[in-house]
Write an enzyme that holds these catalytic residues in place. Structure first.
Site, short mmCIF file in Angstrom:
data_model
loop_
_atom_site.label_atom_id
_atom_site.label_comp_id
_atom_site.label_asym_id
_atom_site.label_seq_id
_atom_site.Cartn_x
_atom_site.Cartn_y
_atom_site.Cartn_z
N TYR A 182 -14.34 -46.89 -12.34
CA TYR A 182 -15.24 -46.33 -11.31
C TYR A 182 -16.47 -47.24 -11.20
O TYR A 182 -16.55 -48.27 -11.89
CB TYR A 182 -15.57 -44.87 -11.64
CG TYR A 182 -14.29 -44.03 -11.66
CD1 TYR A 182 -13.52 -43.90 -10.51
CD2 TYR A 182 -13.82 -43.44 -12.83
CE1 TYR A 182 -12.32 -43.19 -10.51
CE2 TYR A 182 -12.62 -42.73 -12.85
CZ TYR A 182 -11.88 -42.62 -11.68
OH TYR A 182 -10.69 -41.93 -11.69
N ARG A 230 -20.25 -43.45 -20.96
CA ARG A 230 -18.85 -43.73 -21.31
C ARG A 230 -18.52 -45.14 -20.85
O ARG A 230 -18.80 -45.51 -19.71
CB ARG A 230 -17.93 -42.69 -20.65
CG ARG A 230 -16.49 -42.89 -21.03
CD ARG A 230 -15.59 -41.77 -20.56
NE ARG A 230 -15.45 -40.77 -21.60
CZ ARG A 230 -14.35 -40.03 -21.79
NH1 ARG A 230 -13.32 -40.16 -20.98
NH2 ARG A 230 -14.29 -39.14 -22.75
#
Ligand SMILES: Cc1cc2nc3c(=O)[nH]c(=O)nc-3n(C[C@H](O)[C@H](O)[C@H](O)COP(=O)(O)O)c2cc1C
Length: 370
Positions: A182, A230
């Site tokens: 992403y 993350r």
């Protein structure tokens, strides 16, 4: 008390134990707003015995959602809907509550998985996507627009506004989604980032925009509130990010006041080869923790209580996150505590099912009660 069920202090937050419910998209939001499904889903997981429950990736702007069903943190309606859910979950649950703030970049605008998960054109309810470079994820995927500096500033502002919503909602943790291909992960990975300006090329350049986002969020998120990111330990593809680079990113995040990283992997290329087996990403977490010194969360096919405890005792990670293990067994942490000989608090309403009060436990799990 096992290491897994010993308390942990994450910035100003006292966690009851080291077990974390990993963020999991539910594709069940309405224009980014949480629904009754979220009450059901989060309600049960807040009673699971995990110390921390991290809500699914929430898009900081509408075009940053993965699918039309993804959670958002970009409107007052989104904020009000989540407030309703959190009020219920907090009233009865024990877990501390975090949320993952995300921008899906070039992997946005896809259908929900149970309708095939394929890219959606604007005529099908999809939207235009953005990325570091004008390169689509794979054949047939939407060609994203390369972000210019003004658009990058608007995205940073969207992360900050979403953070302000998290402050008002009283959430305990924000995790920024810098993994799985992403937007932040696209900037970090040479596979998706082919820029020739200050934001592409060297690792220093590729990490610049993710660090700008992290610093802006850190400023808007009170220091005593935990902030994590993350990251991919690897893209599981030749030419992708490698763990030494992730170590450097983690160290740079630590220097900017980020409290922890969660080390995952993959998602930047359809050519990835993931060697899925128990603990397949733990070695990356261990290396990041050892070399950067930042608090580290491990994730990926962790299912066994004793092995999870071993991750903490051996110093491979400070915190252990599970996703599918909790969908399969929303009482995973109860059973893990039972396997490790620990006594954890459960909701009073469920006390009668504790092994010491319920003789049936030894018939359900005879291996634990020989
Ligand atoms: C239904 C589902 C939804 C997921 N959604 C997210 C997400 O929103 N953000 C994220 O970083 N990872 C997401 N993941 C990945 C998990 O958080 C986790 O990293 C991965 O499933 C590996 O852990 P596990 O083997 O314990 O399932 C999702 C996984 C599943 C199964």
């Amino acid at each position: 008390m096992s290491a897994l069920f010993s308390p942990y202090q994450l910035a100003g937050l006292s966690l009851e134990n080291r077990v974390v419910v990993s963020p999991m998209c539910q594709y069940s939001a309405d224009n980014g707003s949480a629904t009754d499904w979220h009450v059901m889903h989060l309600g049960q997981l807040a009673l699971s015995g995990a110390g921390l429950l991290i809500l699914e990736a929430a898009g900081v702007e509408a075009r940053g959602r993965i699918s039309p069903g993804c959670l958002g943190m970009y409107s007052n309606d989104n904020e009000r809907a989540l407030e309703r859910v959190l009020n219920v979950v907090r009233r009865h649950g024990r877990a501390k509550l975090g949320i993952q703030l995300a921008h899906a970049g070039r992997k946005a605008s896809v259908d929900v998985p149970w309708r095939g998960g394929k890219p959606l054109k604007p005529t099908q309810g999809g939207w235009e996507t953005v990325a570091p470079s004008a390169l689509s994820f794979a054949d047939g995927w939407i060609l994203p627009q390369a972000l210019d500096r003004a658009e990058m500033d608007r995205i940073i502002a969207a992360f900050v506004r979403a953070t302000e919503r998290c402050v008002r909602l009283g959430l305990d943790v924000i995790e920024l989604h810098g993994a799985h291909g992403y937007l932040m992960s696209e900037f970090l990975s040479p596979i998706a980032n082919r820029r020739t300006d200050d934001y592409g090329g060297s690792l220093e350049n590729r990490m610049r925009f993710p660090l700008e986002i992290a610093s802006a969020v850190r400023q808007a998120w009170p220091r005593e509130h935990a902030l994590g990111v993350r990251l991919n330990g690897t893209d599981f593809t030749a030419g992708g990010i490698v763990v030494d680079e992730t170590v450097a990113v983690a160290a740079a995040l630590k220097a900017r006041g980020i409290d922890y990283v969660c080390i995952s992997g993959g998602g930047n290329s359809p050519k990835q080869q993931i060697p899925v087996k128990p603990h397949y990403q733990v070695p990356f977490a261990a290396e990041v923790r050892r070399k950067s010194g930042i608090t580290t969360m491990a994730v990926g096919m962790i299912t066994n209580a004793k092995a999870a405890d071993q991750i903490v005792t051996s110093g491979e990670a400070d915190l252990v996150a599970l996703a599918r293990g909790f969908l399969d067994d929303p009482r995973w942490a109860w059973h893990a505590a039972e396997a490790l000989g620990d006594d954890i608090k459960v909701a009073e309403q469920y006390e009668r099912a504790r092994p010491k009060l319920w003789p049936g436990a030894k018939f359900v799990r005879p291996e634990l009660h020989p």
